[in-house]
Design a protein around this motif. Structure first.
Motif, PDB file in Angstrom:
ATOM      1  N   LEU A   1       0.846  -1.194   0.000  1.00 33.38           N
ATOM      2  CA  LEU A   1       0.000   0.000   0.000  1.00 33.38           C
ATOM      3  C   LEU A   1       0.883   1.247   0.000  1.00 33.38           C
ATOM      4  O   LEU A   1       1.185   1.824   1.044  1.00 33.38           O
ATOM      5  N   THR A   2       1.270   1.678  -1.187  1.00 40.34           N
ATOM      6  CA  THR A   2       2.226   2.780  -1.305  1.00 40.34           C
ATOM      7  C   THR A   2       1.669   4.103  -0.773  1.00 40.34           C
ATOM      8  O   THR A   2       2.426   4.977  -0.359  1.00 40.34           O
ATOM      9  N   GLY A   3       0.354   4.251  -0.787  1.00 40.35           N
ATOM     10  CA  GLY A   3      -0.246   5.491  -0.292  1.00 40.35           C
ATOM     11  C   GLY A   3      -0.741   5.393   1.135  1.00 40.35           C
ATOM     12  O   GLY A   3      -1.482   6.276   1.604  1.00 40.35           O
ATOM     13  N   LEU A   4      -0.331   4.356   1.864  1.00 36.13           N
ATOM     14  CA  LEU A   4      -0.836   4.142   3.219  1.00 36.13           C
ATOM     15  C   LEU A   4      -0.369   5.253   4.157  1.00 36.13           C
ATOM     16  O   LEU A   4       0.821   5.568   4.228  1.00 36.13           O
ATOM     17  N   HIS A   5      -1.322   5.824   4.881  1.00 38.02           N
ATOM     18  CA  HIS A   5      -1.040   6.908   5.819  1.00 38.02           C
ATOM     19  C   HIS A   5      -1.021   6.407   7.265  1.00 38.02           C
ATOM     20  O   HIS A   5      -0.128   6.761   8.043  1.00 38.02           O
ATOM     21  N   THR A   6      -2.018   5.575   7.620  1.00 39.31           N
ATOM     22  CA  THR A   6      -2.177   5.161   9.016  1.00 39.31           C
ATOM     23  C   THR A   6      -2.484   3.671   9.113  1.00 39.31           C
ATOM     24  O   THR A   6      -3.307   3.146   8.346  1.00 39.31           O
ATOM     25  N   TYR A   7      -1.842   3.010  10.042  1.00 34.41           N
ATOM     26  CA  TYR A   7      -2.135   1.614  10.379  1.00 34.41           C
ATOM     27  C   TYR A   7      -2.748   1.593  11.775  1.00 34.41           C
ATOM     28  O   TYR A   7      -2.188   2.168  12.721  1.00 34.41           O
ATOM     29  N   VAL A   8      -3.909   0.928  11.899  1.00 36.55           N
ATOM     30  CA  VAL A   8      -4.627   0.862  13.169  1.00 36.55           C
ATOM     31  C   VAL A   8      -4.737  -0.603  13.603  1.00 36.55           C
ATOM     32  O   VAL A   8      -5.681  -1.305  13.232  1.00 36.55           O
ATOM     33  N   PRO A   9      -3.761  -1.106  14.366  1.00 41.47           N
ATOM     34  CA  PRO A   9      -3.879  -2.464  14.890  1.00 41.47           C
ATOM     35  C   PRO A   9      -4.803  -2.482  16.109  1.00 41.47           C
ATOM     36  O   PRO A   9      -4.728  -1.595  16.970  1.00 41.47           O
ATOM     37  N   VAL A  10      -5.664  -3.500  16.175  1.00 45.46           N
ATOM     38  CA  VAL A  10      -6.627  -3.612  17.270  1.00 45.46           C
ATOM     39  C   VAL A  10      -6.430  -4.964  17.948  1.00 45.46           C
ATOM     40  O   VAL A  10      -6.484  -6.010  17.292  1.00 45.46           O
ATOM     41  N   ASP A  11      -6.199  -4.947  19.252  1.00 45.17           N
ATOM     42  CA  ASP A  11      -5.981  -6.190  19.974  1.00 45.17           C
ATOM     43  C   ASP A  11      -6.267  -5.946  21.457  1.00 45.17           C
ATOM     44  O   ASP A  11      -6.282  -4.793  21.902  1.00 45.17           O
ATOM     45  N   VAL A  12      -6.467  -7.030  22.211  1.00 45.94           N
ATOM     46  CA  VAL A  12      -6.662  -6.889  23.659  1.00 45.94           C
ATOM     47  C   VAL A  12      -5.329  -6.856  24.395  1.00 45.94           C
ATOM     48  O   VAL A  12      -5.268  -6.502  25.568  1.00 45.94           O
ATOM     49  N   SER A  13      -4.252  -7.232  23.712  1.00 43.45           N
ATOM     50  CA  SER A  13      -2.938  -7.323  24.348  1.00 43.45           C
ATOM     51  C   SER A  13      -2.141  -6.039  24.156  1.00 43.45           C
ATOM     52  O   SER A  13      -1.693  -5.728  23.052  1.00 43.45           O
ATOM     53  N   GLU A  14      -1.930  -5.314  25.251  1.00 44.69           N
ATOM     54  CA  GLU A  14      -1.150  -4.074  25.182  1.00 44.69           C
ATOM     55  C   GLU A  14       0.296  -4.355  24.789  1.00 44.69           C
ATOM     56  O   GLU A  14       0.892  -3.617  23.999  1.00 44.69           O
ATOM     57  N   SER A  15       0.868  -5.430  25.325  1.00 40.95           N
ATOM     58  CA  SER A  15       2.268  -5.729  25.041  1.00 40.95           C
ATOM     59  C   SER A  15       2.480  -6.064  23.572  1.00 40.95           C
ATOM     60  O   SER A  15       3.455  -5.615  22.958  1.00 40.95           O
ATOM     61  N   ALA A  16       1.561  -6.843  22.985  1.00 43.38           N
ATOM     62  CA  ALA A  16       1.687  -7.192  21.569  1.00 43.38           C
ATOM     63  C   ALA A  16       1.557  -5.952  20.696  1.00 43.38           C
ATOM     64  O   ALA A  16       2.316  -5.772  19.727  1.00 43.38           O
ATOM     65  N   LEU A  17       0.618  -5.071  21.028  1.00 39.76           N
ATOM     66  CA  LEU A  17       0.417  -3.852  20.246  1.00 39.76           C
ATOM     67  C   LEU A  17       1.639  -2.941  20.320  1.00 39.76           C
ATOM     68  O   LEU A  17       2.083  -2.384  19.309  1.00 39.76           O
ATOM     69  N   THR A  18       2.183  -2.794  21.517  1.00 39.57           N
ATOM     70  CA  THR A  18       3.332  -1.900  21.701  1.00 39.57           C
ATOM     71  C   THR A  18       4.545  -2.420  20.941  1.00 39.57           C
ATOM     72  O   THR A  18       5.227  -1.662  20.226  1.00 39.57           O
ATOM     73  N   GLN A  19       4.814  -3.712  21.083  1.00 37.70           N
ATOM     74  CA  GLN A  19       5.989  -4.294  20.426  1.00 37.70           C
ATOM     75  C   GLN A  19       5.890  -4.177  18.909  1.00 37.70           C
ATOM     76  O   GLN A  19       6.824  -3.735  18.239  1.00 37.70           O
ATOM     77  N   ALA A  20       4.724  -4.589  18.351  1.00 38.37           N
ATOM     78  CA  ALA A  20       4.563  -4.562  16.901  1.00 38.37           C
ATOM     79  C   ALA A  20       4.494  -3.130  16.375  1.00 38.37           C
ATOM     80  O   ALA A  20       5.091  -2.809  15.339  1.00 38.37           O
ATOM     81  N   GLY A  21       3.780  -2.268  17.081  1.00 35.64           N
ATOM     82  CA  GLY A  21       3.609  -0.894  16.622  1.00 35.64           C
ATOM     83  C   GLY A  21       4.912  -0.109  16.608  1.00 35.64           C
ATOM     84  O   GLY A  21       5.209   0.609  15.649  1.00 35.64           O
ATOM     85  N   GLN A  22       5.700  -0.229  17.670  1.00 37.91           N
ATOM     86  CA  GLN A  22       6.960   0.498  17.722  1.00 37.91           C
ATOM     87  C   GLN A  22       7.942  -0.004  16.665  1.00 37.91           C
ATOM     88  O   GLN A  22       8.690   0.782  16.081  1.00 37.91           O
ATOM     89  N   ALA A  23       7.918  -1.319  16.411  1.00 34.88           N
ATOM     90  CA  ALA A  23       8.786  -1.865  15.358  1.00 34.88           C
ATOM     91  C   ALA A  23       8.408  -1.299  13.998  1.00 34.88           C
ATOM     92  O   ALA A  23       9.280  -0.952  13.182  1.00 34.88           O
ATOM     93  N   LEU A  24       7.105  -1.152  13.749  1.00 32.45           N
ATOM     94  CA  LEU A  24       6.649  -0.653  12.449  1.00 32.45           C
ATOM     95  C   LEU A  24       7.053   0.805  12.224  1.00 32.45           C
ATOM     96  O   LEU A  24       7.483   1.170  11.122  1.00 32.45           O
ATOM     97  N   VAL A  25       6.894   1.645  13.233  1.00 31.13           N
ATOM     98  CA  VAL A  25       7.222   3.060  13.021  1.00 31.13           C
ATOM     99  C   VAL A  25       8.728   3.254  12.840  1.00 31.13           C
ATOM    100  O   VAL A  25       9.161   4.200  12.174  1.00 31.13           O
ATOM    101  N   GLU A  26       9.529   2.354  13.425  1.00 31.48           N
ATOM    102  CA  GLU A  26      10.975   2.433  13.222  1.00 31.48           C
ATOM    103  C   GLU A  26      11.359   1.971  11.816  1.00 31.48           C
ATOM    104  O   GLU A  26      12.247   2.536  11.181  1.00 31.48           O
TER     105      GLU A  26
END
Length: 320
Positions: free
Chosen positions: A101-126
């Motif tokens: 998705l070359t024009g992708l602006h925002t990714y919104v991951p939804v999960d009940v696990s805060e740790s999984a969201l934080t780990q995956a989300g921070q890796a993606l923005v880096e």
């Protein structure tokens, strides 16, 4: 670096409260049941990752094959600027779509696990400068409010997880997803397909016993969180294909007549020898059935892709 935002829409004690409600209801029902979401503590998630690598367990490989081969087509068809992933976990498979998705602006991951969201989300923005990540700690089966992000939106629900919902639950879930979509938005849905019974049963009852350990892990969760005294060794793992409903049922069968105490619920539960408790339903689908369920929810099936052996399907549907 692009921003990483984390929003909690679940109360801090929501998980504990939901576990209490589910265990009380399930263990006092006839037949007894437990929802599959309680498999996934840290140990359960580790076991499931092992399951996805087993030779018998084809769904992960089959879905990945489709994503690798079709990500560019999915991107071209949807032109999504926002990607919402329900039950995102590690976000690993979704990266094929994110990259396409070359024009992708925002990714919104939804999960009940805060740790999984934080780990995956921070890796993606880096890894992906310019991509905004707005993670939501939320239970997507209980309704969902999305952040204000640019359209068109693509909502992804992968892994065949929709098969864990009973038919009425699926209908409610798809209606909820439809309500999130505006004209031009789309749903990317992963569904495991009906196939030979032997292949299906082996996928949920592997020779190494990993799925058996995963199934019994729900008892360890209840012991730890609610002070119960389940002995996992007193239960056998059962995986059974039901041709009438076209789903696999995972169960735990009591080896002996036994009494289990759950102090946190002030509950005493009797199990007869041979009594089975259902822990998961995993429905398998046919194309016409998927089309019908989507249509009932106000979604129109636009694209249907399968892996080379036609074991698994990804469908793309649009709001009507």
């Amino acid at each position: 670096m692009s921003p990483f935002l984390l929003t909690r829409t679940l109360p801090e004690d929501a998980t504990d409260a939901a576990l209490r409600v589910d265990v009380l209801k399930g263990l006092t029902s006839s037949p007894k049941t437990l929802p599959p979401k309680w498999f996934y503590d840290a140990r359960g998630s580790e076991l499931f990752e092992q399951i996805t690598e087993l030779p018998e367990y084809y769904p992960t490989r089959a879905e990945r094959e489709i994503l690798v081969g079709r990500a560019s087509e999915i991107a071209a068809v949807t032109g999504a600027r926002t990607l919402v992933e329900l039950g995102s976990g590690s976000s690993e498979k979704t990266r094929y779509v994110i990259d396409a998705l070359t024009g992708l602006h925002t990714y919104v991951p939804v999960d009940v696990s805060e740790s999984a969201l934080t780990q995956a989300g921070q890796a993606l923005v880096e890894e992906r400068p310019g991509l905004d990540v707005h993670a939501l700690i939320a239970d997507f089966t209980g309704g969902l409010t999305l952040p204000d992000t640019p359209g068109p939106r693509l909502v992804a629900f992968l892994g065949g997880t929709i098969g864990n919902l009973l038919p009425a639950e699926r209908a409610a879930f798809l209606a909820t997803v439809r309500a999130l979509l505006a004209p031009g938005d789309a749903l990317l849905l992963g569904t495991d397909l009906v196939k030979d019974e032997k292949v299906l049963v082996q996928a949920y009852d592997d020779a190494a016993g990993v799925t058996a350990a995963f199934n019994k892990n729900v008892l360890a969760v209840i012991n730890r969180e609610l002070g119960a005294d389940f002995d996992p060794g007193d239960f056998d793992h059962v995986a059974r294909w039901d041709p009438r409903t076209e789903w696999i049922e995972m169960r735990l069968r009591s080896r002996v007549a036994q009494t289990v105490k759950v102090p946190a619920l002030d509950l005493v539960v009797e199990f007869a020898a041979g009594e089975e408790m259902r822990t998961e339903v995993s429905a398998k689908f046919r194309r016409d059935g998927v089309r019908a369920e989507l249509s009932t929810a106000g979604l129109e099936l636009a694209h249907w892709w399968t892996d080379s052996e036609e074991r698994f399907a990804l469908s793309l549907s649009v709001a009507r």
